[in-house]
Design an enzyme around this catalytic site. Structure first.
Site, PDB file in Angstrom:
ATOM      1  N   SER A  15       0.809  -1.140  -0.028  1.00 45.84           N
ATOM      2  CA  SER A  15       0.128   0.172   0.030  1.00 45.84           C
ATOM      3  C   SER A  15       1.008   1.298   0.129  1.00 45.84           C
ATOM      4  O   SER A  15       0.390   2.224  -0.362  1.00 45.84           O
ATOM      5  CB  SER A  15      -0.930   0.003   1.189  1.00 45.84           C
ATOM      6  OG  SER A  15      -0.204  -0.239   2.385  1.00 45.84           O
ATOM      7  N   ASP A 192      -0.540   6.929  11.262  1.00 48.50           N
ATOM      8  CA  ASP A 192      -0.558   5.570  11.692  1.00 48.50           C
ATOM      9  C   ASP A 192       0.790   4.673  11.766  1.00 48.50           C
ATOM     10  O   ASP A 192       0.594   3.432  12.216  1.00 48.50           O
ATOM     11  CB  ASP A 192      -1.730   4.633  10.844  1.00 48.50           C
ATOM     12  CG  ASP A 192      -1.175   4.296   9.496  1.00 48.50           C
ATOM     13  OD1 ASP A 192       0.114   4.920   9.434  1.00 48.50           O
ATOM     14  OD2 ASP A 192      -1.825   3.437   8.891  1.00 48.50           O
ATOM     15  N   HIS A 195       1.740   4.171   6.974  1.00 47.80           N
ATOM     16  CA  HIS A 195       1.461   4.751   5.903  1.00 47.80           C
ATOM     17  C   HIS A 195       1.847   6.235   5.814  1.00 47.80           C
ATOM     18  O   HIS A 195       1.311   7.177   6.544  1.00 47.80           O
ATOM     19  CB  HIS A 195      -0.046   4.564   5.561  1.00 47.80           C
ATOM     20  CG  HIS A 195      -0.668   3.288   5.351  1.00 47.80           C
ATOM     21  ND1 HIS A 195      -1.082   2.397   6.416  1.00 47.80           N
ATOM     22  CD2 HIS A 195      -0.378   2.305   4.353  1.00 47.80           C
ATOM     23  CE1 HIS A 195      -1.475   1.412   6.017  1.00 47.80           C
ATOM     24  NE2 HIS A 195      -0.886   1.174   4.890  1.00 47.80           N
TER      25      HIS A 195
END
Length: 218
Positions: A15, A192, A195
């Site tokens: 991601s 977080d 990310h």
């Protein structure tokens, strides 16, 4: 600039690389690049090195681990015949040990499996490209006793070892992040610890561009 003209540069990972890219868009097109460090690198190379005609491709997929890369390596890397490949993987391999413990997962990627699978990807690719960049997975974390961070350090060490063993370029993104966190809070770069936000993505993009020999003042 260390990247040869008219080259194709492929970025693959999870991601952190994906960042909302359109999977259906033609590789190298604007929508296919996502909204993270890959897009920033493409913009910089396009704007500052117009004569190089460099094609940037994003093949990151949310949630991927090194075992997922292995399953799609032929179609998402080798079939596209890139000249350079950048690999950023490992955070999910570690994260799964911590975000699903009460589900008793049976497909966790051990440190040995991580190393073996990663080496297989290198073996399939090295002779077919001009260069491979191995990027260390990273966290926006300063607590050295954090359990997830401590485990991630072991996976980072494997990536560095594989780069040295295979004589590939290693970019220690954790060092880049740590230098920033010496001066500012992690919340400037991430919400977080994993990310990056746009500030974090620029930090990553800048580190990779430096490794490529990019010069903003060109």
């Amino acid at each position: 600039m260390n990247i040869e003209k008219e080259s194709k540069i492929l970025f693959i990972g999870d991601s952190v690389t994906d960042v909302g890219r359109d999977y259906q868009s033609y590789p190298g097109s604007f929508d296919s690049l996502g909204n993270g460090y890959v897009a920033l690198i493409s913009q910089a190379l396009t704007a500052i090195y117009p004569g190089h005609l460099l094609k940037v491709m994003n093949k990151g997929i949310n949630g991927n681990r090194v075992t997922d890369l292995a399953e799609r390596w032929q179609t998402d890397v080798l079939d596209l015949q890139p000249d350079y490949v950048s690999i950023l993987i490992g955070i999910n391999d570690v994260w799964r040990f911590f975000d699903q413990p009460f589900q008793h997962p049976t497909d966790l990627v051990s440190l040995n499996l991580f190393e073996e699978t990663y080496q297989q990807l290198i073996d399939q690719t090295k002779a077919k490209v001009k260069g491979i960049f191995l990027l260390s997975p990273f966290m926006f974390e300063t607590n050295l006793e954090d359990l997830m961070f401590k485990q991630l350090k072991q996976y980072q060490a494997v990536v560095k070892m594989l780069a040295e063993k295979n004589e590939l370029q290693f970019i220690d993104l954790q060092v880049v992040v740590d230098k920033y966190l010496d001066k500012q809070s992690s919340y400037i770069l991430s919400g977080d610890r994993v990310h990056p936000n746009q500030n974090g993505h620029f930090l990553i993009a800048n580190a990779l561009l430096k490794e490529m020999g990019f010069e903003f003042g060109k």
